[in-house]
Every structure is written in structure tokens, then in C-alpha cells.
Design a protein around this motif. Structure first.
Motif, PDB file in Angstrom:
ATOM      1  N   ASP A 184     -64.131 116.809  -0.362  1.00  0.00           N
ATOM      2  CA  ASP A 184     -65.080 117.098   0.712  1.00  0.00           C
ATOM      3  C   ASP A 184     -65.683 115.842   1.352  1.00  0.00           C
ATOM      4  O   ASP A 184     -66.836 115.839   1.775  1.00  0.00           O
ATOM      5  N   GLU A 185     -64.882 114.789   1.462  1.00  0.00           N
ATOM      6  CA  GLU A 185     -65.378 113.565   2.087  1.00  0.00           C
ATOM      7  C   GLU A 185     -65.787 113.764   3.544  1.00  0.00           C
ATOM      8  O   GLU A 185     -66.615 113.022   4.077  1.00  0.00           O
ATOM      9  N   THR A 186     -65.220 114.780   4.218  1.00  0.00           N
ATOM     10  CA  THR A 186     -65.519 114.982   5.642  1.00  0.00           C
ATOM     11  C   THR A 186     -66.611 116.020   5.869  1.00  0.00           C
ATOM     12  O   THR A 186     -66.852 116.421   7.005  1.00  0.00           O
ATOM     13  N   ARG A 187     -67.289 116.454   4.823  1.00  0.00           N
ATOM     14  CA  ARG A 187     -68.283 117.524   4.954  1.00  0.00           C
ATOM     15  C   ARG A 187     -69.388 117.164   5.952  1.00  0.00           C
ATOM     16  O   ARG A 187     -69.960 118.056   6.596  1.00  0.00           O
ATOM     17  N   THR A 188     -69.715 115.887   6.077  1.00  0.00           N
ATOM     18  CA  THR A 188     -70.774 115.479   7.003  1.00  0.00           C
ATOM     19  C   THR A 188     -70.264 115.276   8.425  1.00  0.00           C
ATOM     20  O   THR A 188     -71.057 115.042   9.335  1.00  0.00           O
ATOM     21  N   ARG A 189     -68.939 115.379   8.632  1.00  0.00           N
ATOM     22  CA  ARG A 189     -68.365 115.126   9.951  1.00  0.00           C
ATOM     23  C   ARG A 189     -67.727 116.360  10.587  1.00  0.00           C
ATOM     24  O   ARG A 189     -67.526 116.380  11.808  1.00  0.00           O
ATOM     25  N   LEU A 218     -66.960 120.960  10.091  1.00  0.00           N
ATOM     26  CA  LEU A 218     -67.492 122.191   9.527  1.00  0.00           C
ATOM     27  C   LEU A 218     -66.767 122.605   8.255  1.00  0.00           C
ATOM     28  O   LEU A 218     -65.542 122.673   8.219  1.00  0.00           O
ATOM     29  N   TRP A 219     -67.554 122.869   7.222  1.00  0.00           N
ATOM     30  CA  TRP A 219     -67.077 123.451   5.979  1.00  0.00           C
ATOM     31  C   TRP A 219     -67.836 124.752   5.746  1.00  0.00           C
ATOM     32  O   TRP A 219     -69.012 124.870   6.111  1.00  0.00           O
ATOM     33  N   ILE A 220     -67.163 125.720   5.131  1.00  0.00           N
ATOM     34  CA  ILE A 220     -67.827 126.952   4.699  1.00  0.00           C
ATOM     35  C   ILE A 220     -67.622 127.049   3.199  1.00  0.00           C
ATOM     36  O   ILE A 220     -66.486 127.163   2.730  1.00  0.00           O
ATOM     37  N   ALA A 221     -68.739 126.964   2.465  1.00  0.00           N
ATOM     38  CA  ALA A 221     -68.676 126.815   1.008  1.00  0.00           C
ATOM     39  C   ALA A 221     -67.861 125.559   0.712  1.00  0.00           C
ATOM     40  O   ALA A 221     -68.177 124.492   1.214  1.00  0.00           O
ATOM     41  N   ASN A 222     -66.778 125.706  -0.039  1.00  0.00           N
ATOM     42  CA  ASN A 222     -65.971 124.530  -0.391  1.00  0.00           C
ATOM     43  C   ASN A 222     -64.640 124.493   0.354  1.00  0.00           C
ATOM     44  O   ASN A 222     -63.702 123.835  -0.071  1.00  0.00           O
ATOM     45  N   VAL A 223     -64.563 125.193   1.490  1.00  0.00           N
ATOM     46  CA  VAL A 223     -63.310 125.299   2.249  1.00  0.00           C
ATOM     47  C   VAL A 223     -63.523 124.726   3.657  1.00  0.00           C
ATOM     48  O   VAL A 223     -64.434 125.155   4.369  1.00  0.00           O
ATOM     49  N   PRO A 224     -62.710 123.760   4.095  1.00  0.00           N
ATOM     50  CA  PRO A 224     -62.834 123.259   5.474  1.00  0.00           C
ATOM     51  C   PRO A 224     -62.435 124.347   6.464  1.00  0.00           C
ATOM     52  O   PRO A 224     -61.411 125.015   6.305  1.00  0.00           O
ATOM     53  N   PHE A 225     -63.252 124.522   7.494  1.00  0.00           N
ATOM     54  CA  PHE A 225     -63.046 125.606   8.449  1.00  0.00           C
ATOM     55  C   PHE A 225     -61.683 125.537   9.119  1.00  0.00           C
ATOM     56  O   PHE A 225     -61.003 126.552   9.294  1.00  0.00           O
ATOM     57  N   TRP A 226     -61.257 124.328   9.511  1.00  0.00           N
ATOM     58  CA  TRP A 226     -60.001 124.191  10.241  1.00  0.00           C
ATOM     59  C   TRP A 226     -58.821 124.675   9.421  1.00  0.00           C
ATOM     60  O   TRP A 226     -57.839 125.173   9.982  1.00  0.00           O
ATOM     61  N   ASP A 227     -58.909 124.546   8.092  1.00  0.00           N
ATOM     62  CA  ASP A 227     -57.773 124.907   7.253  1.00  0.00           C
ATOM     63  C   ASP A 227     -57.536 126.413   7.266  1.00  0.00           C
ATOM     64  O   ASP A 227     -56.417 126.879   7.481  1.00  0.00           O
ATOM     65  N   SER A 228     -58.602 127.186   7.051  1.00  0.00           N
ATOM     66  CA  SER A 228     -58.443 128.643   7.083  1.00  0.00           C
ATOM     67  C   SER A 228     -58.157 129.129   8.497  1.00  0.00           C
ATOM     68  O   SER A 228     -57.428 130.119   8.695  1.00  0.00           O
ATOM     69  N   LEU A 229     -58.698 128.421   9.528  1.00  0.00           N
ATOM     70  CA  LEU A 229     -58.415 128.811  10.908  1.00  0.00           C
ATOM     71  C   LEU A 229     -56.935 128.660  11.241  1.00  0.00           C
ATOM     72  O   LEU A 229     -56.385 129.429  12.033  1.00  0.00           O
ATOM     73  N   SER A 230     -56.275 127.683  10.629  1.00  0.00           N
ATOM     74  CA  SER A 230     -54.855 127.449  10.910  1.00  0.00           C
ATOM     75  C   SER A 230     -54.009 128.675  10.615  1.00  0.00           C
ATOM     76  O   SER A 230     -52.994 128.927  11.287  1.00  0.00           O
ATOM     77  N   PHE A 231     -54.409 129.466   9.626  1.00  0.00           N
ATOM     78  CA  PHE A 231     -53.617 130.638   9.269  1.00  0.00           C
ATOM     79  C   PHE A 231     -53.574 131.660  10.400  1.00  0.00           C
ATOM     80  O   PHE A 231     -52.648 132.466  10.457  1.00  0.00           O
ATOM     81  N   VAL A 232     -54.556 131.627  11.283  1.00  0.00           N
ATOM     82  CA  VAL A 232     -54.575 132.604  12.375  1.00  0.00           C
ATOM     83  C   VAL A 232     -53.357 132.417  13.273  1.00  0.00           C
ATOM     84  O   VAL A 232     -52.606 133.359  13.533  1.00  0.00           O
ATOM     85  N   PHE A 233     -53.154 131.198  13.762  1.00  0.00           N
ATOM     86  CA  PHE A 233     -52.002 131.013  14.661  1.00  0.00           C
ATOM     87  C   PHE A 233     -50.684 131.000  13.905  1.00  0.00           C
ATOM     88  O   PHE A 233     -49.661 131.472  14.420  1.00  0.00           O
ATOM     89  N   LEU A 234     -50.674 130.505  12.674  1.00  0.00           N
ATOM     90  CA  LEU A 234     -49.430 130.520  11.903  1.00  0.00           C
ATOM     91  C   LEU A 234     -48.979 131.954  11.622  1.00  0.00           C
ATOM     92  O   LEU A 234     -47.798 132.278  11.717  1.00  0.00           O
TER      93      LEU A 234
END
Length: 260
Positions: free
Chosen positions: A71-76, A78-94
Motif C-alpha cells: 500500500d505504498e500508494t495509499r496516500t496518492r 484511492l484505496w478501499i480497505a486494503n484493495v486499490p480501486f483501480w485494480d477491482s475497476l479493471s475487472f469491469v472492462f475485462l
């Protein structure tokens, strides 16, 4: 608080522009094919499933197997709990582009020629779509695991080295699960949610090739990164997977268009 959240969301866009470029493709393609309400339904339901699976896996190993995010980028961004938002968002278009290709494969050629996609509703389509999405992961995750060598950054790790360039078999199974589950959830929404009812827009017979091109673009992006970090063994393996997958899909679509 709201301003801080918006700042972190904007930070996600700034740090992960390639994710949002593909997400914009999803909005354009799904909006054209499904309409606004069904597109939003697909996006929200798929993101919830993907986030829930990532949240679960980082705690009990289901369905991707055990792993953890750094979680080095947590301050830069968006994270939700311990999951970076962009990662779970990627599954939408994939998931959407995999689902659309599977639906085209499961639709009769004459229906596709008329711009109709009955495969979107067939119960077997998510099984094909889950497989099509898992094939993307065979190329994506091995290079993502080496994120410290490129602009992705060090994102996650497994507690042990997996069999395929460090990636575990459970991770591939998890991608199949998320793809199939999100697509089945959307099919259920089509049946039970009133705002998902209504007429469907007919699309050009060439639409399937546009979907194919974006799917191939995801492959190409990851292959270029693999070549850039000079992992030649992975590049050869990924190139073989990409060639076999895209050639098979192209052959199937060409054969079906000749029957229409």
C-alpha cells in the motif's frame, strides 16, 4: 473528507491512465450495445463482485488464492480497505469485452448479421466468457507481478512462487470465477431488474470486430510491457498464448460471418 476522496480518485486517474483509457472504451462500447442503464448495472455489479473477491482473497485465499497488496500508494490514489480501486475497476472492462466476445460466439450467425446478440442471455455464455477473460490473465498477471520493473510499480505478492512465471493456478481459477460470476449476475439482472428491460439497440455486424480489437489491445499493451522489461521467456510464452487465442477467435468469427 469528500475533497480528500475526490483527490485520491483523481490521483488514481493520474497514476493509472491506461486503466481509465480501457474503461472509457468499456463505457463507449457497452453504452452503444447495452444502453446506459444496462451499462451502469454491469459496471456496478461487476465491480462489487471483483472487489468482494479481492477483499476475500487477501484474507482467506478465495477465489484467487492468498496474496497481499503493498500500500505504498495509499496516500496518492484511492484505496478501499486494503484493495486499490483501480485494480477491482479493471475487472469491469475485462469482463465486458470477454462477455461480448463470448456472446458473439454463442449467437447464431444470422442474428449477428441482423445486429442481434441473443448470446448475451444464454446461460452457457458466461462459461465461455470466463475462459476468454482467464486467457487475458495468463498474459497480464505474470508481467504485473514484476510491476517494480515498469510504471505499474510494486503492487502485490504471493506467499509462494506460482508455477507459471510466479503466478499461481488459484489466481487463474479466480479470474475464471470472477468473469463467469459477473456475467451470470448481469444475466440475472436482465431478467429481474425493471430498468434493464426494454428494447435493445441493433449494432453493426462489424461491432464484433471492434470488440475483438479492444480485447487484442489489452493483450498488446501487456506484451509491449513484457518486451520492454526484457523478460524474453515470458514474452515468448505470452506471444504464443496471444497468437493462439486471437487466431482462434478470428477463425471462429470469420467462419460464422460466412454462414450469415
Amino acid at each position: 473528507m469528500a475533497a480528500a476522496g475526490l483527490s485520491l480518485l483523481w490521483g488514481t486517474v493520474v497514476h493509472r491512465p491506461y486503466v481509465y483509457a480501457f474503461f472509457a472504451c468499456f463505457l463507449a462500447f457497452a453504452g452503444h450495445q447495452l444502453g446506459l442503464r444496462r451499462t451502469l448495472t454491469f459496471a456496478v455489479s461487476t465491480w462489487l463482485i471483483a472487489f468482494g473477491c479481492e477483499f476475500s482473497s487477501t484474507r482467506n485465499g478465495f477465489p484467487f488464492g492468498p496474496y497481499r497488496y503493498f500500500d505504498e500508494t495509499r496516500t496518492r490514489e484511492l484505496w478501499i480497505a486494503n484493495v486499490p480501486f483501480w485494480d477491482s475497476l479493471s475487472f469491469v472492462f475485462l469482463s465486458y469485452f470477454s462477455f461480448a466476445l463470448a456472446a458473439a460466439l454463442r449467437s447464431p450467425p444470422d442474428a449477428l448479421a441482423r445486429g442481434e446478440w441473443p448470446g448475451l442471455r444464454r446461460p452457457s455464455t458466461p462459461l465461455v466468457g470466463g475462459l476468454v477473460m482467464m486467457l487475458l490473465d495468463v498474459v497480464i498477471d505474470p508481467v504485473a507481478l514484476q510491476g517494480e520493473k515498469w510504471f505499474l510499480g510494486r503492487v502485490y505478492e504471493y506467499p509462494y512462487r506460482g508455477f507459471y512465471f510466479g503466478v499461481t493456478a488459484a489466481n487463474f481459477a479466480g479470474w475464471f470465477f470472477v468473469g463467469a460470476a459477473s456475467q451470470w449476475a448481469f444475466q440475472l439482472a436482465l431478467r429481474v431488474l425493471p430498468w434493464c428491460a426494454g428494447p435493445w439497440r441493433r449494432v453493426s455486424p462489424r461491432f464484433v470486430w471492434a470488440v475483438y480489437a479492444v480485447y487484442a489491445g489489452v493483450f498488446a499493451f501487456n506484451l509491449v510491457v513484457t518486451l520492454a522489461i526484457e523478460d524474453h521467456a515470458l514474452a515468448a510464452a505470452s506471444g504464443a498464448v496471444i497468437a493462439a487465442t486471437l487466431a482462434t477467435l478470428a477463425w471462429r468469427f470469420r467462419a460464422r460471418s460466412s454462414l450469415a
